[in-house]
Scaffold this active site. Structure first.
Site, short mmCIF file in Angstrom:
data_model
loop_
_atom_site.label_atom_id
_atom_site.label_comp_id
_atom_site.label_asym_id
_atom_site.label_seq_id
_atom_site.Cartn_x
_atom_site.Cartn_y
_atom_site.Cartn_z
N GLY A 117 32.64 40.70 42.64
CA GLY A 117 32.86 41.96 43.35
C GLY A 117 32.44 41.87 44.79
N CYS A 118 33.19 41.17 45.62
CA CYS A 118 32.86 41.05 47.04
C CYS A 118 34.14 40.84 47.81
CB CYS A 118 31.90 39.88 47.28
SG CYS A 118 32.66 38.28 47.04
N GLY A 119 34.01 40.48 49.07
CA GLY A 119 35.18 40.30 49.91
C GLY A 119 35.95 39.04 49.63
#
Length: 251
Positions: free
Chosen positions: A88-90
């Site tokens: 869950g990140c860029g």
């Protein structure tokens, strides 16, 4: 005394019944978010490749369910077979260290030329597009500056990556060409923000805060003009000064 607090919800991006990524996000503009995320991650190259999109609410969060055209669905399925697992990140959904440092388009021959005053005003203009920030003081914004018209579109989110994806999706859905203007951010500039900028075809990135060293190198390699610390009456220019009228040295 009472305060308005920003909502933060688990949002799952689901393609053909399989979850690709789950992110904590503001539960608004989710159609824009889904399209922008899909474009930024190269799952699709234009919104028309998402044949159907449905937003399904659950007690534990929200699913954005998408069905892609056959060719894009097959490409995503092949990519998924090599994945260790999404995060869950860029850099969601990457399958290797090489993918984290993926080659970006060269935008060196494109993009507008901005007056210094336009860069200085950019973050001030974006403030008028941040109602959720005014209520909560807890969200980021990404806006699109079009020379001659000013700020024409913006999106907010608790996550800076999400705000930019929402903006990219909104622009794609409305047929606004990113190469005609500049992205304006209320956050620092990290690698993934430059990557999203490049994948969207936007050659100018303006931010209120600092870039990382890696982000600066990436912007230089992609031919992106990077202006940061754009607040008050000035800004620092880190790459490609030729898109700022009047002649500037890089920081």
């Amino acid at each position: 005394m009472t305060r308005d607090l920003a909502e933060e919800t688990a949002v799952a991006m689901v393609y053909g019944g399989s979850t690709q990524a789950v992110m904590m996000a503001s539960p608004a503009d989710l159609h824009d978010f889904a399209v922008g995320f899909s474009l930024s991650e190269r799952f699709v190259t234009h919104p028309g490749q998402i044949e159907h999109l449905e937003i399904v609410e659950h007690p534990q969060g929200i699913e954005v369910q998408m069905w892609l055209t056959e060719d894009r669905a097959q490409a995503l399925a092949a990519r998924r077979r090599f994945m260790a697992g999404p995060v869950g990140c860029g850099l969601c959904g990457i399958d290797s260290l090489a993918e984290a440092g993926r080659a970006l388009p060269d935008l060196g021959a494109s993009g507008p030329v901005l007056a210094p005053s336009q860069v200085v005003r950019a973050t001030k203009d974006l403030r008028r597009w941040q109602p959720l920030h005014d209520m909560t003081r807890a969200v980021h914004a990404a806006g699109f500056l079009l020379p001659g018209r000013g700020m024409v579109l913006a999106r907010e989110d608790v996550g800076r990556h999400n705000a930019l994806d929402k903006l990219i999706g909104a622009m794609a859905r409305q047929g606004v060409a990113a190469g005609q203007g500049a992205f304006v951010l209320t956050s620092r500039v990290s690698v993934e923000m430059v990557q999203k900028c490049a994948m969207a075809g936007c050659a100018v990135l303006i931010a209120v805060s600092a870039p990382t060293a890696h982000a600066r190198r990436l912007a230089e390699g992609a031919g992106i003009t990077l202006a940061a610390f754009a607040r008050g009456e000035g800004f620092d220019l880190f790459t490609r000064p030729d898109r700022i009228a009047g002649g500037f040295d890089v920081a």
